[in-house]
Motif scaffolding. Sequence first.
Motif, PDB file in Angstrom:
ATOM      1  N   ASP A 136      39.733  43.908  41.675  1.00 26.77           N
ATOM      2  CA  ASP A 136      40.678  42.258  42.777  1.00 26.77           C
ATOM      3  C   ASP A 136      40.357  41.240  41.627  1.00 26.77           C
ATOM      4  O   ASP A 136      40.717  40.462  42.555  1.00 26.77           O
ATOM      5  N   ASP A 169      36.679  39.577  37.139  1.00 31.16           N
ATOM      6  CA  ASP A 169      36.699  41.038  37.240  1.00 31.16           C
ATOM      7  C   ASP A 169      37.230  40.458  35.968  1.00 31.16           C
ATOM      8  O   ASP A 169      37.579  41.896  34.980  1.00 31.16           O
ATOM      9  N   ASN A 176      40.091  39.571  46.349  1.00 26.93           N
ATOM     10  CA  ASN A 176      40.397  38.063  45.901  1.00 26.93           C
ATOM     11  C   ASN A 176      42.244  37.215  46.070  1.00 26.93           C
ATOM     12  O   ASN A 176      42.361  36.243  46.541  1.00 26.93           O
ATOM     13  N   LEU A 233      34.587  46.075  41.367  1.00 28.78           N
ATOM     14  CA  LEU A 233      34.147  44.831  41.110  1.00 28.78           C
ATOM     15  C   LEU A 233      34.991  43.896  42.138  1.00 28.78           C
ATOM     16  O   LEU A 233      35.015  42.916  42.601  1.00 28.78           O
ATOM     17  N   ASP A 282      31.456  40.085  38.200  1.00 31.89           N
ATOM     18  CA  ASP A 282      31.684  41.066  37.622  1.00 31.89           C
ATOM     19  C   ASP A 282      31.563  41.443  36.291  1.00 31.89           C
ATOM     20  O   ASP A 282      31.494  42.654  36.631  1.00 31.89           O
TER      21      ASP A 282
HETATM   22 CA    CA Z   1      36.074  40.879  41.693  1.00 33.24          CA
END
Ligand code: CA
Length: 310
Positions: A10, A15, A40, A124, A241
């Motif tokens: 996301d 990430d 997110n 993640l 992440d």
């Molecule tokens: Ca994330």
Amino acid sequence: MACKIIIDTDPGQDDAVALLLALASPDELEVLGITSVAGNVPLELTTRNALMLAELAGRTDVPVYAGCERPTVRPLITAEYVHGVSGIDGANLPDPTTVPADGHAVDFLIETVMGNEVTTLCTLGPLTNIAVALEREPAIASRVDELVLMGGGFFEGGNTTPAAEFNIYVDPEAAAIVFTSGIPLVMMPLDVTHKALTSRANVEAFRALGNAAGHSVAGMLEFMERFDMERYGIDGGPLHDPCVIAYLLEPELFSGRDCYVAIETESELTMGMTVVDWWRLTDNEPNCLVMNQIDNDGFFRLLTERIGLL
Ligand code: CA
Ligand code: BDR
């Protein structure tokens, strides 16, 4: 032989760094696809961000599939207060020139896991896509080699409520499905990621790489670290992440122990809490390798080295 992985994500600045690390490491990791999920920021943006990041890495050969728009049971909660309205504020990237692959991320996950001997899942964000895939095709559980996730926290507590970490809090029902699925799990909780802290020196080291990826990473980290520095009074921000991908590349950077982990889905007070039996107080069989230590210098050495290759 490279490990075949699917990255469910996301993006999110952290990430983004995780994606770049994986896409910069083709000798060790064959990224079969990237699946986006709402977290997110809403799905439209996480999908768009994934496309932009694959392009930044020069890896438009890796398909991006859009996944679930909302958690399995609850309304979506997003985190623009951490990541900015785009999710990757600070990256300064051009609009994507590519589009998502045809089909839904959940179908891609099922088909890919069923069609490959060994697949590792890297998650993640909220576990929605994986839980929906497991419900639709329970046989994938015994075919996934390992699922490495960023989520949860135990001695460190939560970062979204006093008890819960964001990825688990957003979709606790999905997390409960994953944690009872029988898939071998490796968990990177806040207990690890709050030790993977950025510093002035390592942000500047990314910028000094002189490539577009290094500039974007430095910009994103400067944007994201502000929130955590203020909240926790620490001298840098946690890079959550990328721990997932770093573990696949250099597992010796991390240590932890096998534990039984259950997810709270009933109590509003502790909703989304990862209840970790660290001290083996119950007879429950461990279902997860829970990490709690990281070699921070080694982690940033690996990140800088690989981002420099892009
Ligand atoms: Ca994330
Ligand atoms: C997790 O939540 C998101 O804000 C980050 O991208 C990370 O996956 C940390 O709690």
